[in-house]
Design a protein around this motif. Structure first.
Motif, PDB file in Angstrom:
ATOM      1  N   SER A 225       0.682  -1.138   0.019  1.00  0.00           N
ATOM      2  CA  SER A 225       0.201  -0.059  -0.098  1.00  0.00           C
ATOM      3  C   SER A 225       0.765   1.321   0.136  1.00  0.00           C
ATOM      4  CB  SER A 225      -0.963   0.051   1.246  1.00  0.00           C
ATOM      5  OG  SER A 225      -1.907  -1.340   1.214  1.00  0.00           O
ATOM      6  N   VAL A 226       0.811   2.190  -1.001  1.00  0.00           N
ATOM      7  CA  VAL A 226       1.336   3.223  -1.080  1.00  0.00           C
ATOM      8  C   VAL A 226       0.397   4.702  -0.974  1.00  0.00           C
ATOM      9  CG1 VAL A 226       2.955   4.787  -2.437  1.00  0.00           C
ATOM     10  CG2 VAL A 226       3.384   2.245  -2.365  1.00  0.00           C
ATOM     11  N   HIS A 227       0.634   5.366   0.214  1.00  0.00           N
ATOM     12  CA  HIS A 227      -0.077   6.553   0.288  1.00  0.00           C
ATOM     13  C   HIS A 227       0.801   7.887  -0.123  1.00  0.00           C
ATOM     14  CE1 HIS A 227      -2.962   4.188   2.397  1.00  0.00           C
ATOM     15  NE2 HIS A 227      -2.004   3.391   2.663  1.00  0.00           N
ATOM     16  N   ILE A 228       0.033   8.712  -0.901  1.00  0.00           N
ATOM     17  CA  ILE A 228       0.826   9.898  -1.430  1.00  0.00           C
ATOM     18  C   ILE A 228       0.043  11.147  -0.830  1.00  0.00           C
ATOM     19  CG2 ILE A 228       1.705  11.155  -3.350  1.00  0.00           C
ATOM     20  CD1 ILE A 228       1.929   8.684  -4.743  1.00  0.00           C
ATOM     21  N   THR A 229       0.503  12.057  -0.055  1.00  0.00           N
ATOM     22  CA  THR A 229      -0.335  13.152   0.409  1.00  0.00           C
ATOM     23  C   THR A 229       0.475  14.533  -0.167  1.00  0.00           C
ATOM     24  OG1 THR A 229      -0.650  11.989   2.650  1.00  0.00           O
ATOM     25  CG2 THR A 229      -0.944  14.305   2.571  1.00  0.00           C
ATOM     26  N   PRO A 230      -0.187  14.955  -1.078  1.00  0.00           N
ATOM     27  CA  PRO A 230       0.419  16.224  -1.494  1.00  0.00           C
ATOM     28  C   PRO A 230       0.616  17.189  -0.427  1.00  0.00           C
ATOM     29  CG  PRO A 230      -1.197  15.635  -3.072  1.00  0.00           C
ATOM     30  CD  PRO A 230      -1.386  14.701  -1.582  1.00  0.00           C
ATOM     31  N   HIS A 231       1.324  18.237  -0.456  1.00  0.00           N
ATOM     32  CA  HIS A 231       1.467  19.341   0.467  1.00  0.00           C
ATOM     33  C   HIS A 231       0.642  20.753  -0.097  1.00  0.00           C
ATOM     34  CE1 HIS A 231       5.137  17.486   2.616  1.00  0.00           C
ATOM     35  NE2 HIS A 231       4.219  16.542   2.632  1.00  0.00           N
ATOM     36  N   ALA A 232       0.157  21.288   0.510  1.00  0.00           N
ATOM     37  CA  ALA A 232      -0.350  22.520   0.196  1.00  0.00           C
ATOM     38  C   ALA A 232       0.475  23.837   0.046  1.00  0.00           C
ATOM     39  CB  ALA A 232      -1.481  23.197   0.898  1.00  0.00           C
ATOM     40  N   ALA A 239       5.425  16.370  -1.372  1.00  0.00           N
ATOM     41  CA  ALA A 239       4.296  15.208  -1.027  1.00  0.00           C
ATOM     42  C   ALA A 239       5.069  14.451   0.032  1.00  0.00           C
ATOM     43  CB  ALA A 239       3.971  14.472  -2.100  1.00  0.00           C
ATOM     44  N   THR A 240       4.461  13.636   0.754  1.00  0.00           N
ATOM     45  CA  THR A 240       4.751  12.711   1.991  1.00  0.00           C
ATOM     46  C   THR A 240       4.235  11.474   1.053  1.00  0.00           C
ATOM     47  OG1 THR A 240       4.831  14.178   3.726  1.00  0.00           O
ATOM     48  CG2 THR A 240       4.732  11.888   4.092  1.00  0.00           C
ATOM     49  N   VAL A 241       5.300  10.432   1.129  1.00  0.00           N
ATOM     50  CA  VAL A 241       4.977   9.160   0.717  1.00  0.00           C
ATOM     51  C   VAL A 241       5.176   8.351   1.798  1.00  0.00           C
ATOM     52  CG1 VAL A 241       5.536   7.243  -1.081  1.00  0.00           C
ATOM     53  CG2 VAL A 241       5.582   9.800  -1.550  1.00  0.00           C
ATOM     54  N   GLN A 242       4.129   7.545   2.080  1.00  0.00           N
ATOM     55  CA  GLN A 242       4.256   6.435   2.949  1.00  0.00           C
ATOM     56  C   GLN A 242       3.878   5.142   2.510  1.00  0.00           C
ATOM     57  OE1 GLN A 242       1.542   8.832   5.800  1.00  0.00           O
ATOM     58  NE2 GLN A 242       2.904   8.219   7.503  1.00  0.00           N
ATOM     59  N   ALA A 243       4.335   4.000   3.000  1.00  0.00           N
ATOM     60  CA  ALA A 243       4.236   2.586   2.463  1.00  0.00           C
ATOM     61  C   ALA A 243       4.103   1.692   3.458  1.00  0.00           C
ATOM     62  CB  ALA A 243       5.445   2.436   1.187  1.00  0.00           C
ATOM     63  N   HIS A 253       7.501  -0.906   7.028  1.00  0.00           N
ATOM     64  CA  HIS A 253       6.897   0.252   6.839  1.00  0.00           C
ATOM     65  C   HIS A 253       7.970   1.443   6.751  1.00  0.00           C
ATOM     66  CE1 HIS A 253       3.914  -1.204   9.620  1.00  0.00           C
ATOM     67  NE2 HIS A 253       2.957  -0.468   9.329  1.00  0.00           N
ATOM     68  N   ALA A 254       7.669   2.465   5.441  1.00  0.00           N
ATOM     69  CA  ALA A 254       8.703   3.263   5.304  1.00  0.00           C
ATOM     70  C   ALA A 254       7.994   4.595   4.950  1.00  0.00           C
ATOM     71  CB  ALA A 254       9.342   2.685   3.887  1.00  0.00           C
ATOM     72  N   SER A 255       8.750   5.590   5.090  1.00  0.00           N
ATOM     73  CA  SER A 255       8.233   6.898   4.869  1.00  0.00           C
ATOM     74  C   SER A 255       9.088   7.878   4.587  1.00  0.00           C
ATOM     75  CB  SER A 255       7.444   7.609   6.128  1.00  0.00           C
ATOM     76  OG  SER A 255       6.793   8.893   5.907  1.00  0.00           O
ATOM     77  N   ASN A 260       9.934  16.105  -4.758  1.00  0.00           N
ATOM     78  CA  ASN A 260       9.450  15.477  -5.931  1.00  0.00           C
ATOM     79  C   ASN A 260       8.877  14.193  -5.442  1.00  0.00           C
ATOM     80  OD1 ASN A 260       9.987  13.407  -8.254  1.00  0.00           O
ATOM     81  ND2 ASN A 260      10.720  15.390  -9.287  1.00  0.00           N
ATOM     82  N   PHE A 261       7.804  13.824  -5.381  1.00  0.00           N
ATOM     83  CA  PHE A 261       7.168  12.641  -5.249  1.00  0.00           C
ATOM     84  C   PHE A 261       7.718  11.431  -5.813  1.00  0.00           C
ATOM     85  CE2 PHE A 261       4.068  11.573  -8.172  1.00  0.00           C
ATOM     86  CZ  PHE A 261       3.370  12.597  -8.431  1.00  0.00           C
ATOM     87  N   PHE A 262       8.025  11.348  -6.912  1.00  0.00           N
ATOM     88  CA  PHE A 262       8.744  10.122  -7.680  1.00  0.00           C
ATOM     89  C   PHE A 262       9.974  10.004  -7.082  1.00  0.00           C
ATOM     90  CE2 PHE A 262       6.139  11.825 -11.646  1.00  0.00           C
ATOM     91  CZ  PHE A 262       5.498  10.624 -11.691  1.00  0.00           C
ATOM     92  N   ALA A 263      10.753  10.987  -6.498  1.00  0.00           N
ATOM     93  CA  ALA A 263      12.093  10.576  -5.812  1.00  0.00           C
ATOM     94  C   ALA A 263      11.534   9.980  -4.445  1.00  0.00           C
ATOM     95  CB  ALA A 263      12.836  12.206  -5.730  1.00  0.00           C
ATOM     96  N   SER A 264      10.578  10.554  -3.737  1.00  0.00           N
ATOM     97  CA  SER A 264      10.149  10.197  -2.490  1.00  0.00           C
ATOM     98  C   SER A 264       9.723   8.752  -2.672  1.00  0.00           C
ATOM     99  CB  SER A 264       9.029  11.036  -1.825  1.00  0.00           C
ATOM    100  OG  SER A 264       9.505  12.372  -1.662  1.00  0.00           O
ATOM    101  N   ILE A 265       8.985   8.457  -3.665  1.00  0.00           N
ATOM    102  CA  ILE A 265       8.400   7.000  -3.703  1.00  0.00           C
ATOM    103  C   ILE A 265       9.552   6.143  -4.139  1.00  0.00           C
ATOM    104  CG2 ILE A 265       7.274   5.328  -5.602  1.00  0.00           C
ATOM    105  CD1 ILE A 265       5.331   7.779  -5.965  1.00  0.00           C
ATOM    106  N   GLN A 266      10.642   6.674  -4.957  1.00  0.00           N
ATOM    107  CA  GLN A 266      11.993   5.502  -5.041  1.00  0.00           C
ATOM    108  C   GLN A 266      12.603   5.487  -3.615  1.00  0.00           C
ATOM    109  OE1 GLN A 266      13.232   4.267  -8.172  1.00  0.00           O
ATOM    110  NE2 GLN A 266      13.667   3.129  -6.431  1.00  0.00           N
ATOM    111  N   GLN A 267      12.715   6.525  -3.007  1.00  0.00           N
ATOM    112  CA  GLN A 267      13.347   6.276  -1.497  1.00  0.00           C
ATOM    113  C   GLN A 267      12.649   5.266  -0.839  1.00  0.00           C
ATOM    114  OE1 GLN A 267      16.475   7.476  -0.672  1.00  0.00           O
ATOM    115  NE2 GLN A 267      15.780   6.297   0.904  1.00  0.00           N
TER     116      GLN A 267
END
Length: 317
Positions: A225-232, A239-243, A253-255, A260-267
């Protein structure tokens, strides 16, 4: 249902005739009777609360975040960060839809409906549970109140949300479930829609498929499960990405938060790969210290068909 995003599915008989419909609500209703699933705590399966809406914000803000509202109601907080209500698509729809009776009279009303404050349209109080609540109790509450999600609240502040899909994900990701009927890795992605940029989910899928190939060498993945929360902020990529990764060896778990949410997803995916690798190495070390030859079931089973599917999804030969 998790793999397709469907909320219900037809049930057919032996001759292919339709005998009924089974929905997520039906499955969650039975959740409390399943001892292996009902005993987990809500904080173990809760998703991030997503975007926090201040009660003084306008409905125009909600309209820009409509893709998040489609998942489940968003928490509404006051100036001190305390949960005061929730707002969903139905709440927004009621204020946007204004039937005209006299035609011109309604159109001549002053003001803009998008300037209406969220606090005036939210439903309050929001349905909540404290940390330590069992998933069985949360499922029973959802069934009784006829809702699809509940908020986890600690000291008045929302810390997570438990939805029907989170409970179904727990059923799929429970150790032993893979021995029953699961043949593929189920992947859930929350917080993005492909309608704005069709290539977005394609790229995310590519990153995930590549990571799962490496994870499968360490342990058998069941559900991610991957959750992407965009920042205002002014930068659209913030964005914050939690998995959360369910495997036959446990849950990881990882966060990561970044511009750049693509970079965050990769991390986040790299972190999950590293965690499963460390877990595998620790098991090997313990076996060596015990002075025994590794048993056949000590090592993750290599599923040739699964690995082939992951390689195909990653675009590799």
């Amino acid at each position: 249902m998790l793999a397709t995003g469907l909320r219900a599915a037809p049930v057919v008989g032996k001759r292919g005739e339709l005998v009924g419909i089974v929905s997520r609500t039906d499955l969650v209703r039975a959740f409390s009777d399943m001892e292996d699933l009902a005993g987990h705590l809500v904080e173990q399966v809760a998703s991030p609360p997503g975007l926090l809406i201040h009660e003084s914000e306008s409905c125009g803000t909600l309209l820009h975040q409509i893709r998040l509202l489609e998942e489940h109601p968003l928490p509404v907080i006051d100036a001190k960060g305390r949960l005061v209500g929730a707002v969903g698509v139905a709440d927004l729809g009621r204020v946007l839809w204004r039937p005209t009776v006299g035609g011109k009279k309604d159109a001549a009303r002053p003001g803009n409906v998008l300037n209406v404050e969220v606090g005036s349209i939210m439903h309050s109080p929001a349905l909540t549970v404290p940390p330590g609540t069992t998933t069985g109790a949360a499922a029973a509450l959802m069934t009784r109140e006829k809702v699809s999600s509940v908020f986890v609240v600690e000291k008045g502040r929302p810390t997570g949300v438990v939805s029907q899909s989170d409970l179904l994900g727990l059923a799929v990701g429970t150790p032993g479930a893979a021995d029953l009927a699961v043949e593929d890795v189920y992947v859930q992605i929350h917080g993005v829609r492909a309608s704005g940029d069709p290539s977005m989910l394609t790229e995310i899928d590519r990153l995930i498929a590549k990571a799962l190939k490496h994870i499968a060498r360490n342990t058998k993945p069941v559900l991610l499960s991957v959750h992407i929360t965009p920042h205002a902020t002014h930068r659209a990529g913030d964005a914050t990405v939690q998995a959360r990764l369910h495997t036959d060896r446990g849950v990881f778990h990882a966060s990561e938060t970044g511009w750049n949410f693509f970079a965050s997803i990769q991390q986040v995916l790299d972190d999950l790969v590293a965690q499963t690798r460390r877990d595998r190495d620790e098991r090997r070390t313990l076996r060596k210290r015990a002075g025994r030859v590794p048993a056949e079931d000590d090592e993750p089973t290599v599923d040739g068909e699964l690995e082939a599917k992951i390689r195909a999804a990653a675009g590799e030969d």
